[in-house]
Design a protein around this motif. Structure first.
Motif, short mmCIF file in Angstrom:
data_model
loop_
_atom_site.label_atom_id
_atom_site.label_comp_id
_atom_site.label_asym_id
_atom_site.label_seq_id
_atom_site.Cartn_x
_atom_site.Cartn_y
_atom_site.Cartn_z
N LEU A 299 0.19 -0.74 0.24
CA LEU A 299 0.14 0.06 -0.53
C LEU A 299 0.90 1.04 -0.25
CD1 LEU A 299 -2.80 -0.80 2.11
CD2 LEU A 299 -3.11 -1.01 -0.02
N LYS A 300 0.56 2.57 -0.59
CA LYS A 300 1.43 3.61 -1.10
C LYS A 300 0.66 4.70 -1.08
CE LYS A 300 1.91 2.81 -5.97
NZ LYS A 300 1.31 2.03 -5.47
N PRO A 301 0.34 6.04 -1.04
CA PRO A 301 -0.92 7.04 -1.42
C PRO A 301 -1.27 6.57 -2.52
CG PRO A 301 1.35 7.79 -0.07
CD PRO A 301 1.61 6.45 -0.49
N GLY A 302 -2.35 6.69 -2.40
CA GLY A 302 -3.06 6.83 -3.67
C GLY A 302 -3.65 5.65 -4.26
N VAL A 323 -9.83 5.24 -0.21
CA VAL A 323 -7.59 5.22 -0.94
C VAL A 323 -6.49 5.72 0.55
CG1 VAL A 323 -9.07 6.49 -2.56
CG2 VAL A 323 -8.23 7.74 -0.93
N VAL A 324 -5.68 5.59 -0.36
CA VAL A 324 -4.51 5.61 1.12
C VAL A 324 -3.93 6.70 0.83
CG1 VAL A 324 -2.25 4.52 1.80
CG2 VAL A 324 -3.77 2.86 0.69
N GLY A 325 -4.19 7.61 2.06
CA GLY A 325 -3.49 8.43 1.67
C GLY A 325 -2.14 9.25 2.31
N LEU A 347 -5.53 5.16 5.78
CA LEU A 347 -6.72 5.06 5.15
C LEU A 347 -7.94 6.50 4.82
CD1 LEU A 347 -7.59 1.61 5.81
CD2 LEU A 347 -5.76 2.53 4.11
N GLU A 348 -7.90 7.10 4.13
CA GLU A 348 -8.97 8.64 3.70
C GLU A 348 -10.32 7.90 2.78
OE1 GLU A 348 -7.66 12.34 3.33
OE2 GLU A 348 -5.52 11.03 2.27
N PHE A 349 -11.51 8.11 3.87
CA PHE A 349 -12.91 8.30 2.67
C PHE A 349 -13.35 9.59 2.24
CE2 PHE A 349 -11.48 4.92 5.77
CZ PHE A 349 -11.97 3.81 5.19
#
Length: 404
Positions: A299-302, A323-325, A347-349
């Motif tokens: 997992l990486k940002p985006g 998405v991963v932030g 993690l972002e929603f």
């Protein structure tokens, strides 16, 4: 003079003989033209679909039809020629067609038409009910919503019917009778086939472990299968961008589904669910179990992800899109970002506002387990989305405004 008369008479007889042979040869060619396979496939399919084949409305018992001779052999003797003239010339049979042409015709028939055609004779029945013929139709209509869990459910469904002795009146499990189905040919509609198919299934008239039997059980709504529903409860704000397990049954009259959710949720049923809101479960994990993630270190940002979430531990998990932030210590610059090297993943929603308690959460890569509390809910396993089709599906469900 006598020699001249004999010569003329012989010439006349020879002329008539040649004319007769030419007529027989011409008649033979006319009776059996050299059919082109492409033309034959199109013509016979059209002929069959218009219901003009008399055999499809016949109520006679199934018989074994034998293919007729493909070449008409004319006897060289005068007596045999006269007998052939007196006999009625047999009309061509569907089974006279080449194997490839017949397969092409069957391939173009709708499921209802195949059911009707299977009642013609035992030879066609063997073709029309084979798994090879029905596998393509199963995949074409049900492939996107039927997964491994549905297949296991179908096997349990068969076993339950056997244990309940519902198949005791079956005469031969390797054969099936479709005389009743053949009678409904002129209508060619699932609304008319449904009562007949239900009766066949109930009485054990079908090979219960065949693909055809499974297809009919799904089509008639007798078999409810496990799948997942996007944005349950008709897009209720509390379930936007989520996907929950449910038991689904199909209604062929409306071409929609009815869903039964876990009894722990306030609304246990939902009707009129369209095909585009369904999917087969992407992982083989029970909705009450934690999914073991195998992509945490990737997992990486985006990155796009799905994560399990539930209100409390008595409820089943649903899959939620996010998405991963970037970590708070990262400024978001790709050249200097080290978020992938940290033990914690943000993690972002983004469907929720920045002030919402559900906007962000953090999980541990090294020892990820269920995290959360009774106020914010509990987060479970994670799936990283690699398939662009899955990502596009989630994005198509994005709400028009931020969820408060």
């Amino acid at each position: 003079m006598l020699l001249l008369l004999i010569s003329c008479f012989s010439f006349i007889l020879l002329s008539k003989s040649l004319s007769s042979k030419h007529q027989h040869h011409h008649r033979e060619r006319r009776l059996f033209p050299p059919w082109d396979e492409a033309f034959t496939t199109t013509f016979m399919t059209s002929w069959f679909q218009k219901g003009t084949l008399q055999i499809f409305t016949s109520t006679a018992p199934l018989k074994k039809l034998k293919p007729k001779a493909k070449n008409l052999v004319w006897s060289s003797s005068t007596e045999n020629q006269k007998e052939d003239h007196n006999k009625t010339t047999p009309s061509p049979s569907l089974l006279d067609l080449p194997e490839l042409v017949l397969d092409c015709i069957l391939d173009r028939l709708q499921p209802a038409e195949l059911c009707a055609m299977s009642g013609v004779c035992s030879s066609l029945r063997e073709r029309c009910v084979s798994d090879h013929v029905w596998a393509k139709r199963m995949k074409g209509k049900w492939g996107k919503v039927i997964g491994d869990a549905a297949y296991r459910e179908w096997q349990w469904y068969i076993a339950l019917k056997n244990r309940s002795n519902l198949l005791n009146n079956q005469r031969n499990q390797s054969n099936l009778s479709f005389e009743s189905v053949a009678k409904i040919w002129p209508f060619l509609s699932w609304f008319n086939i449904k009562p007949r198919a239900e009766k066949e299934l109930k009485n054990g008239g079908l090979v219960v472990d065949s693909i055809m039997a499974w297809y009919l059980a799904l089509e008639t709504g007798r078999f409810s299968f496990p799948a997942q529903v996007y944005n349950r409860e008709n897009g209720h704000a509390g379930f936007l961008l989520s996907c929950y397990d449910a038991k689904l049954s199909y209604d062929s009259k409306t071409d929609t589904f009815q869903a039964r959710y876990s009894p722990h949720v306030r609304q246990t049923t939902e009707e009129n669910i369209s095909w585009d809101r369904l999917r087969a479960p992407p992982v083989d994990t029970c909705s009450y179990d934690l999914h073991i993630s195998n992509s945490l270190f990737d997992l990486k940002p985006g990155d796009h992800i799905e994560i399990q979430w539930r209100r409390n531990r008595e409820f089943p998990y649903g899959w939620w899109y996010g998405v991963v932030g970037h970590m708070e210590s990262c400024n978001g610059n790709e050249n200097h970002c080290r978020c992938q090297d940290t033990d914690t993943v943000m993690l972002e929603f983004k469907q929720y506002p920045s002030s919402s308690r559900w906007r962000k959460t953090m999980i541990n890569r090294e020892n990820h387990r269920e995290v959360g509390n009774e106020g914010d809910g509990f987060y479970g396993g994670i799936r990283k989305l690699y398939n662009q089709q899955e990502i596009s599906m989630w994005q198509s469900l994005w709400p028009n405004q931020v969820i408060e």
